[in-house]
Design a protein around this motif. Structure first.
Motif, short mmCIF file in Angstrom:
data_model
loop_
_atom_site.label_atom_id
_atom_site.label_comp_id
_atom_site.label_asym_id
_atom_site.label_seq_id
_atom_site.Cartn_x
_atom_site.Cartn_y
_atom_site.Cartn_z
N THR A 217 34.18 49.21 20.23
CA THR A 217 32.75 49.96 21.01
C THR A 217 31.79 49.07 22.21
OG1 THR A 217 31.31 49.75 19.16
CG2 THR A 217 32.34 50.86 19.18
N GLY A 218 32.06 47.51 22.53
CA GLY A 218 30.91 46.92 23.65
C GLY A 218 30.27 47.10 23.25
N ASN A 219 29.53 47.12 24.32
CA ASN A 219 28.04 47.31 24.23
C ASN A 219 27.26 48.58 24.90
OD1 ASN A 219 28.49 46.52 26.79
ND2 ASN A 219 26.81 46.02 27.00
N ARG A 220 28.45 49.29 24.37
CA ARG A 220 27.66 51.02 25.09
C ARG A 220 26.79 51.14 24.02
NH1 ARG A 220 32.79 54.18 22.67
NH2 ARG A 220 34.74 52.47 23.12
N THR A 221 25.86 51.76 25.43
CA THR A 221 23.94 52.28 24.20
C THR A 221 24.62 53.22 23.65
OG1 THR A 221 22.87 51.42 26.24
CG2 THR A 221 21.70 53.40 25.57
N THR A 222 25.22 54.50 23.03
CA THR A 222 25.42 55.00 22.93
C THR A 222 26.95 55.41 22.31
OG1 THR A 222 26.11 56.95 24.48
CG2 THR A 222 24.07 57.12 23.30
N ILE A 223 27.65 55.65 21.14
CA ILE A 223 29.11 55.95 20.71
C ILE A 223 29.48 56.76 20.97
CG2 ILE A 223 30.60 55.00 19.41
CD1 ILE A 223 28.29 53.31 18.58
N ALA A 224 30.55 57.23 21.40
CA ALA A 224 31.35 58.30 21.43
C ALA A 224 32.98 58.40 21.16
CB ALA A 224 30.81 59.51 23.21
N ASP A 225 33.40 59.60 20.57
CA ASP A 225 34.44 59.75 20.93
C ASP A 225 35.86 59.12 22.00
OD1 ASP A 225 34.84 60.25 17.84
OD2 ASP A 225 35.27 62.58 18.36
N PRO A 226 36.52 58.68 22.22
CA PRO A 226 37.05 58.07 23.57
C PRO A 226 38.26 59.25 24.07
CG PRO A 226 39.05 57.66 21.40
CD PRO A 226 37.45 57.94 20.79
N PRO A 227 38.32 59.46 24.76
CA PRO A 227 38.92 60.67 25.66
C PRO A 227 40.69 60.79 24.57
CG PRO A 227 39.19 58.43 27.34
CD PRO A 227 38.30 58.66 25.95
#
Length: 346
Positions: A217-227
């Motif tokens: 998930t790295g440093n994403r602000t929010t986590i979402a499902d992948p494409p």
């Protein structure tokens, strides 16, 4: 009924506010311009800086140690300590010190945009809002391999994630044959758990024979499902992968619970979610692994459940460069609490 959890969150928030006030009072006007950001809000534009986070050696935003006198640095570390357990604080301090070890490993090299490539003075502290108001405010401390993010709403600490700790080197020698491994138990408990599984259970837990190059998930602000087209076996999905706690033996569940403690134990006990993980809650926690299971090999693991995501990766520098992060996919940075607060008060 006494809300002991709420009391604990308020007690820690009070300590944070006092430490933040003392730090800010020591700063000059020019320093405060850098040290203070917009107050937390439910608006992405106004609150965007607070939601920005890194774990790489870049500008994290805020006042660095280099920009402070020793007394100010000490007050800054007092604020950092207010959001950590003693073990968490020692681990953070050790991680900062590892910059000196890494500097030697890399031959004391420089970088074009800074005098020193690996620099324990480049850790950044920023307060968001006014801790003296008793209302909504937060603070962030970060630098290479450290990112601490805290939010206080109405005098109560409501969010401590994302919480990132890394180590490079993950293992380094000390005198007399001893070794320095700041995140040893974070790694070893997970390996002990995966190696304790039977063949069928291990197949359920194994996402891939190869580990990803970093936390997914790295440093994403929010986590979402992948494409939907994503074919990465280890990619994050809202539906947990791996083996559920409900399928583990009593001994394996003890290992899983201890592993959770290496993340939840980073913050003061009064705000740790550890007590919420009773037998029923542990049933819903999933554990997954990628890469070989023998010590010294590049590997990755993930622990996932309701409002829980833990990731670990140790693949770089010949598996001697570790990353670990604790996240709340539903409310990193306290975003759901802020939105609810805004609806009720605006």
């Amino acid at each position: 009924m006494v809300d002991r959890a709420g009391e604990g969150r308020r007690r820690v928030a009070d300590a944070m506010a006092e430490a933040a006030r003392q730090w800010l009072e020591l700063l000059g006007a020019d320093q405060q311009t850098v040290a203070v950001g917009n107050g937390p809000s439910g608006d992405a534009a106004d609150d965007g800086e607070r939601r920005r986070w890194f774990y790489t050696p870049t500008d994290h935003g805020g006042l660095t140690f280099h920009q402070q006198r020793p007394a100010q640095q000490q007050a800054a570390m007092r604020l950092v300590a207010s959001g950590l357990s003693r073990a968490g604080y020692v681990t953070v301090a050790t991680t900062i010190g590892l910059e000196n070890v890494l500097d030697r490993t890399e031959g004391f090299t420089t970088r074009g945009d800074r005098e020193r490539r690996r620099d324990p003075g480049l850790y950044y502290l920023r307060v968001f809002g006014d801790p003296r108001s008793g209302g909504t405010w937060g603070w962030r401390f970060g630098g290479h391999h450290v990112s601490l993010n805290n939010l206080v709403v109405d005098g109560e600490l409501v969010s401590t994630t994302p919480c990132f700790l890394g180590a490079d080197p993950a293992v380094s020698e000390l005198l007399g044959g001893a070794v320095n491994r700041p995140l040893a138990r974070v790694e070893d408990l997970a390996r002990e758990l995966v190696r304790s599984l039977g063949p069928q259970e291990q197949r359920r837990a194994l996402l891939s024979p190869e580990a990803p190059a970093d936390v997914v998930t790295g440093n994403r602000t929010t986590i979402a499902d992948p494409p939907e087209t994503s074919d990465r076996a280890v990619e994050y999905t809202a539906r947990p992968q791996g083996i559920a706690g409900a399928a583990l033996t009593a001994g394996q569940r003890d290992l899983l619970r201890s592993l959770l403690g290496t993340y939840f134990g980073r913050v003061p006990e009064a705000v740790s979610p550890m007590a919420a993980y009773d037998e029923a809650a542990l049933d819903a926690v999933h554990f997954a692994w990628a890469g070989p299971t023998e010590p010294g090999a590049p590997h990755y693991y993930r622990v996932q459940g309701p409002r829980l995501l833990l990731e670990w990766d140790n693949t770089q520098r010949r598996a001697n460069h570790a990353h670990s992060v604790w996240r709340d996919p539903a409310s990193d940075f306290g975003l759901d609490v802020l939105l609810d607060h805004r609806r009720r008060h605006h």
